[in-house]
Write a protein that holds these residues in place. Structure first.
Motif, PDB file in Angstrom:
ATOM      1  N   ILE A   1       0.678  -1.213  -0.037  1.00  0.00           N
ATOM      2  CA  ILE A   1      -0.150   0.127  -0.121  1.00  0.00           C
ATOM      3  C   ILE A   1       0.935   1.084  -0.010  1.00  0.00           C
ATOM      4  CG2 ILE A   1      -1.703   1.417   1.340  1.00  0.00           C
ATOM      5  CD1 ILE A   1      -2.819  -1.171   0.388  1.00  0.00           C
ATOM      6  N   MET A   2       0.606   2.090  -1.071  1.00  0.00           N
ATOM      7  CA  MET A   2       1.406   3.344  -1.028  1.00  0.00           C
ATOM      8  C   MET A   2       0.272   4.446  -0.264  1.00  0.00           C
ATOM      9  SD  MET A   2       3.097   5.962  -3.507  1.00  0.00           S
ATOM     10  CE  MET A   2       4.930   4.896  -3.562  1.00  0.00           C
ATOM     11  N   GLY A   3       0.896   5.205   0.811  1.00  0.00           N
ATOM     12  CA  GLY A   3      -0.111   6.205   1.460  1.00  0.00           C
ATOM     13  C   GLY A   3       0.770   7.654   1.035  1.00  0.00           C
ATOM     14  N   TRP A   4      -0.225   8.625   1.339  1.00  0.00           N
ATOM     15  CA  TRP A   4       0.225  10.250   1.510  1.00  0.00           C
ATOM     16  C   TRP A   4      -0.365  10.761   2.520  1.00  0.00           C
ATOM     17  CZ3 TRP A   4       3.680  12.703  -1.714  1.00  0.00           C
ATOM     18  CH2 TRP A   4       4.094  12.011  -2.896  1.00  0.00           C
ATOM     19  N   PHE A   5       0.692  11.308   3.341  1.00  0.00           N
ATOM     20  CA  PHE A   5       0.196  12.069   4.687  1.00  0.00           C
ATOM     21  C   PHE A   5       0.683  13.367   4.498  1.00  0.00           C
ATOM     22  CE2 PHE A   5      -1.144   8.295   7.252  1.00  0.00           C
ATOM     23  CZ  PHE A   5      -0.608   7.347   6.701  1.00  0.00           C
TER      24      PHE A   5
ATOM     25  N   ILE B   1      -3.354   4.000  -2.021  1.00  0.00           N
ATOM     26  CA  ILE B   1      -3.559   3.260  -3.250  1.00  0.00           C
ATOM     27  C   ILE B   1      -3.009   1.878  -2.803  1.00  0.00           C
ATOM     28  CG2 ILE B   1      -1.645   4.089  -4.265  1.00  0.00           C
ATOM     29  CD1 ILE B   1      -3.509   3.965  -6.877  1.00  0.00           C
ATOM     30  N   ARG B   2      -3.790   0.777  -3.236  1.00  0.00           N
ATOM     31  CA  ARG B   2      -3.434  -0.649  -2.843  1.00  0.00           C
ATOM     32  C   ARG B   2      -2.713  -0.874  -4.516  1.00  0.00           C
ATOM     33  NH1 ARG B   2      -7.322  -2.605  -0.414  1.00  0.00           N
ATOM     34  NH2 ARG B   2      -8.564  -2.467  -2.180  1.00  0.00           N
ATOM     35  N   TRP B   3      -1.478  -1.348  -4.513  1.00  0.00           N
ATOM     36  CA  TRP B   3      -0.846  -1.561  -5.640  1.00  0.00           C
ATOM     37  C   TRP B   3      -1.319  -2.556  -6.436  1.00  0.00           C
ATOM     38  CZ3 TRP B   3       2.199   2.697  -5.790  1.00  0.00           C
ATOM     39  CH2 TRP B   3       3.071   2.899  -6.860  1.00  0.00           C
TER      40      TRP B   3
ATOM     41  N   TYR C   1      -8.504   5.085  -1.379  1.00  0.00           N
ATOM     42  CA  TYR C   1      -9.339   5.817  -0.031  1.00  0.00           C
ATOM     43  C   TYR C   1      -8.517   7.149  -0.061  1.00  0.00           C
ATOM     44  CZ  TYR C   1     -11.448   6.094   4.315  1.00  0.00           C
ATOM     45  OH  TYR C   1     -12.313   6.462   5.244  1.00  0.00           O
ATOM     46  N   TYR C   2      -9.578   8.036   0.293  1.00  0.00           N
ATOM     47  CA  TYR C   2      -9.160   9.548   0.550  1.00  0.00           C
ATOM     48  C   TYR C   2      -9.765  10.017   1.920  1.00  0.00           C
ATOM     49  CZ  TYR C   2      -8.263   9.614  -4.771  1.00  0.00           C
ATOM     50  OH  TYR C   2      -7.761   8.984  -5.737  1.00  0.00           O
ATOM     51  N   ALA C   3      -8.911  10.879   2.394  1.00  0.00           N
ATOM     52  CA  ALA C   3      -9.562  11.615   3.562  1.00  0.00           C
ATOM     53  C   ALA C   3     -10.863  12.413   3.084  1.00  0.00           C
ATOM     54  CB  ALA C   3      -8.481  12.443   4.060  1.00  0.00           C
ATOM     55  N   ASP C   4     -11.543  12.662   3.869  1.00  0.00           N
ATOM     56  CA  ASP C   4     -12.819  13.640   3.471  1.00  0.00           C
ATOM     57  C   ASP C   4     -12.416  14.881   3.177  1.00  0.00           C
ATOM     58  OD1 ASP C   4     -14.962  12.394   6.043  1.00  0.00           O
ATOM     59  OD2 ASP C   4     -14.536  11.494   4.143  1.00  0.00           O
TER      60      ASP C   4
ATOM     61  N   PHE D   1      -8.255  15.680  -4.819  1.00  0.00           N
ATOM     62  CA  PHE D   1      -6.913  15.065  -5.072  1.00  0.00           C
ATOM     63  C   PHE D   1      -7.193  13.732  -5.562  1.00  0.00           C
ATOM     64  CE2 PHE D   1      -4.386  17.064  -1.297  1.00  0.00           C
ATOM     65  CZ  PHE D   1      -4.757  18.100  -1.542  1.00  0.00           C
ATOM     66  N   THR D   2      -6.322  13.195  -6.542  1.00  0.00           N
ATOM     67  CA  THR D   2      -6.298  11.874  -7.103  1.00  0.00           C
ATOM     68  C   THR D   2      -5.027  11.217  -6.973  1.00  0.00           C
ATOM     69  OG1 THR D   2      -7.991  12.668  -8.701  1.00  0.00           O
ATOM     70  CG2 THR D   2      -6.845  10.570  -9.180  1.00  0.00           C
ATOM     71  N   ILE D   3      -5.106   9.907  -6.239  1.00  0.00           N
ATOM     72  CA  ILE D   3      -3.809   9.222  -6.111  1.00  0.00           C
ATOM     73  C   ILE D   3      -4.053   8.212  -7.323  1.00  0.00           C
ATOM     74  CG2 ILE D   3      -4.877   7.465  -4.461  1.00  0.00           C
ATOM     75  CD1 ILE D   3      -2.312   7.377  -2.924  1.00  0.00           C
TER      76      ILE D   3
END
Length: 124
Positions: A33-37, A51-53, A59-62, A68-70
């Motif tokens: 899984i790659m996440g952005w914080f 995003i699940r590779w 999945y996005y924060a509200d 935003f698009t990952i």
């Protein structure tokens, strides 16, 4: 081991766009899984998107949903975060992170690998 390097941060006016990238090396992210914080000034680190590779599940924060698009680029082993309609409250240090597995989580402590972070500043 996975090494992550972010790029693409900068200064933008409110309403503008930026695209962040996170280049991974060391191994394929096929089982990750790659996440952005992000961490705004004086605040705690918060989840932005993940995003699940293996199947492109996202999945996005509200707070960023719809703006935003990952995405991922398998060939380049790179994740991207397209940020549109930016607001001053999006100002933060943005970091990508990776964790093994298929379950998307929003907790930073679940992620094993982190990039160095890139500054995003949105002026009003």
């Amino acid at each position: 081991q996975v090494q992550l390097v972010e790029s693409g941060g900068g200064l933008v006016q409110a309403g503008g766009s930026l695209r962040l990238s996170c280049a991974a090396s060391g191994r394929s992210l096929s089982n990750y899984i790659m996440g952005w914080f992000r961490q705004p000034p004086g605040k705690e680190r918060e989840f932005v998107a993940a995003i699940r590779w293996s199947d492109d599940g996202t999945y996005y924060a509200d707070s960023v949903e719809g703006r935003f698009t990952i995405s991922r680029d398998n060939a380049k082993n790179t994740g991207n975060l397209q940020m549109n309609s930016l607001k001053p409250e999006d100002t933060a240090v943005y970091s990508c992170a990776a964790k093994v597995g298929t379950i998307i989580t929003t907790q930073p402590r679940h992620y094993n690998y982190w990039g160095q972070g890139t500054q995003v500043t949105v002026s009003s």
